[in-house]
Write a protein that holds these residues in place. Structure first.
Motif, PDB file in Angstrom:
ATOM      1  N   ARG A 222       0.849  -1.184   0.000  1.00  0.00           N
ATOM      2  CA  ARG A 222       0.000   0.000   0.000  1.00  0.00           C
ATOM      3  C   ARG A 222       0.883   1.230   0.000  1.00  0.00           C
ATOM      4  O   ARG A 222       1.880   1.281   0.696  1.00  0.00           O
ATOM      5  N   THR A 223       0.484   2.232  -0.762  1.00  0.00           N
ATOM      6  CA  THR A 223       1.189   3.506  -0.774  1.00  0.00           C
ATOM      7  C   THR A 223       0.157   4.614  -0.738  1.00  0.00           C
ATOM      8  O   THR A 223      -1.027   4.382  -0.961  1.00  0.00           O
ATOM      9  N   GLU A 224       0.619   5.823  -0.485  1.00  0.00           N
ATOM     10  CA  GLU A 224      -0.281   6.973  -0.479  1.00  0.00           C
ATOM     11  C   GLU A 224      -0.319   7.608  -1.860  1.00  0.00           C
ATOM     12  O   GLU A 224       0.612   7.467  -2.634  1.00  0.00           O
TER      13      GLU A 224
ATOM     14  N   ALA B  72      -1.641   4.450  -8.137  1.00  0.00           N
ATOM     15  CA  ALA B  72      -2.321   3.326  -7.520  1.00  0.00           C
ATOM     16  C   ALA B  72      -2.106   3.364  -6.009  1.00  0.00           C
ATOM     17  O   ALA B  72      -1.003   3.615  -5.545  1.00  0.00           O
ATOM     18  N   THR B  73      -3.157   3.129  -5.242  1.00  0.00           N
ATOM     19  CA  THR B  73      -3.023   3.147  -3.795  1.00  0.00           C
ATOM     20  C   THR B  73      -2.709   1.768  -3.246  1.00  0.00           C
ATOM     21  O   THR B  73      -2.158   1.656  -2.176  1.00  0.00           O
ATOM     22  N   ALA B  74      -3.045   0.712  -3.947  1.00  0.00           N
ATOM     23  CA  ALA B  74      -2.736  -0.645  -3.506  1.00  0.00           C
ATOM     24  C   ALA B  74      -2.178  -1.427  -4.689  1.00  0.00           C
ATOM     25  O   ALA B  74      -2.775  -1.453  -5.754  1.00  0.00           O
ATOM     26  N   LEU B  75      -1.025  -2.014  -4.479  1.00  0.00           N
ATOM     27  CA  LEU B  75      -0.406  -2.836  -5.511  1.00  0.00           C
ATOM     28  C   LEU B  75      -0.408  -4.286  -5.061  1.00  0.00           C
ATOM     29  O   LEU B  75      -0.174  -4.571  -3.895  1.00  0.00           O
ATOM     30  N   HIS B  76      -0.658  -5.175  -5.985  1.00  0.00           N
ATOM     31  CA  HIS B  76      -0.596  -6.611  -5.741  1.00  0.00           C
ATOM     32  C   HIS B  76       0.397  -7.165  -6.754  1.00  0.00           C
ATOM     33  O   HIS B  76       0.159  -7.077  -7.960  1.00  0.00           O
TER      34      HIS B  76
ATOM     35  N   CYS C 123       2.574  -6.857 -11.564  1.00  0.00           N
ATOM     36  CA  CYS C 123       1.759  -6.189 -10.549  1.00  0.00           C
ATOM     37  C   CYS C 123       0.431  -5.734 -11.138  1.00  0.00           C
ATOM     38  O   CYS C 123       0.330  -5.453 -12.328  1.00  0.00           O
ATOM     39  N   THR C 124      -0.559  -5.666 -10.283  1.00  0.00           N
ATOM     40  CA  THR C 124      -1.851  -5.086 -10.628  1.00  0.00           C
ATOM     41  C   THR C 124      -2.149  -4.027  -9.575  1.00  0.00           C
ATOM     42  O   THR C 124      -1.609  -4.067  -8.476  1.00  0.00           O
ATOM     43  N   ALA C 125      -3.013  -3.084  -9.927  1.00  0.00           N
ATOM     44  CA  ALA C 125      -3.305  -1.981  -9.016  1.00  0.00           C
ATOM     45  C   ALA C 125      -4.795  -1.827  -8.799  1.00  0.00           C
ATOM     46  O   ALA C 125      -5.593  -2.173  -9.659  1.00  0.00           O
ATOM     47  N   GLU C 126      -5.124  -1.295  -7.649  1.00  0.00           N
ATOM     48  CA  GLU C 126      -6.503  -0.931  -7.338  1.00  0.00           C
ATOM     49  C   GLU C 126      -6.611   0.570  -7.498  1.00  0.00           C
ATOM     50  O   GLU C 126      -6.310   1.325  -6.592  1.00  0.00           O
ATOM     51  N   GLY C 127      -6.993   0.998  -8.690  1.00  0.00           N
ATOM     52  CA  GLY C 127      -7.165   2.422  -8.964  1.00  0.00           C
ATOM     53  C   GLY C 127      -5.848   3.110  -9.277  1.00  0.00           C
ATOM     54  O   GLY C 127      -4.803   2.717  -8.826  1.00  0.00           O
ATOM     55  N   GLY C 128      -5.898   4.143 -10.074  1.00  0.00           N
ATOM     56  CA  GLY C 128      -4.713   4.924 -10.399  1.00  0.00           C
ATOM     57  C   GLY C 128      -3.819   4.256 -11.421  1.00  0.00           C
ATOM     58  O   GLY C 128      -4.192   3.299 -12.086  1.00  0.00           O
ATOM     59  N   THR C 129      -2.608   4.780 -11.543  1.00  0.00           N
ATOM     60  CA  THR C 129      -1.664   4.285 -12.530  1.00  0.00           C
ATOM     61  C   THR C 129      -0.427   3.713 -11.846  1.00  0.00           C
ATOM     62  O   THR C 129      -0.084   4.113 -10.746  1.00  0.00           O
ATOM     63  N   MET C 130       0.224   2.796 -12.536  1.00  0.00           N
ATOM     64  CA  MET C 130       1.453   2.210 -12.009  1.00  0.00           C
ATOM     65  C   MET C 130       2.681   2.736 -12.737  1.00  0.00           C
ATOM     66  O   MET C 130       3.801   2.456 -12.332  1.00  0.00           O
TER      67      MET C 130
END
Length: 134
Positions: free
Chosen positions: A38-40, A49-53, A113-120
């Motif tokens: 998780r990042t801000e 992206a606020t959450a990366l998997h 990686c995949t993200a929940e919202g935003g860009t990577m």
């Protein structure tokens, strides 16, 4: 007021004596261990992206390193593309052993990686890769 973006730090990747890898949290449906970070948000105008998997591939403990009882933790700095693939990978903190560092880099380059919202795109992720013989 926006917060500065911090590098994402996934759970450590562990390599066991037989070369198998495992992460805290267990395997994903694809059969590979998964990491979550998780990042801000960096700025509202350019959402990140606020959450990366991130799911690293399977890899093996180097045979000579196992024979020589080499252990350590490498921290790999990844730069992600918009697709979640690794654009760049570099050792930030070395294990002290070239063969373990090379194995950590090779594994990190195959992370997806995949993200929940935003860009990577351009996102830095710190991936700790741990080598421990049991």
């Amino acid at each position: 007021m926006p917060h500065p973006a911090a590098p994402a730090t996934p759970s450590p990747v562990h390599a066991g004596p037989g070369g198998e890898t495992g992460l805290k949290g267990g395997p994903t449906s694809a059969g590979h261990p998964a990491t979550t970070a998780r990042t801000e948000t960096a700025a509202p105008a350019s959402p990140t992206a606020t959450a990366l998997h991130c799911t690293p591939p399977a890899w093996r403990y180097p045979a000579m390193a196992r024979h020589m009882h080499e252990e350590g933790t490498a921290t790999v700095d990844l730069v992600l593309a918009a697709s979640g693939q690794v654009e760049q990978a570099a050792i930030k903190t070395s294990t002290g052993y070239d063969d373990l560092d090379s194995t950590a880099l090779a594994a990190a380059r195959r992370v997806q990686c995949t993200a929940e919202g935003g860009t990577m795109a351009g996102r830095h992720v710190l991936l700790p890769v741990m080598f421990h013989l049991h």
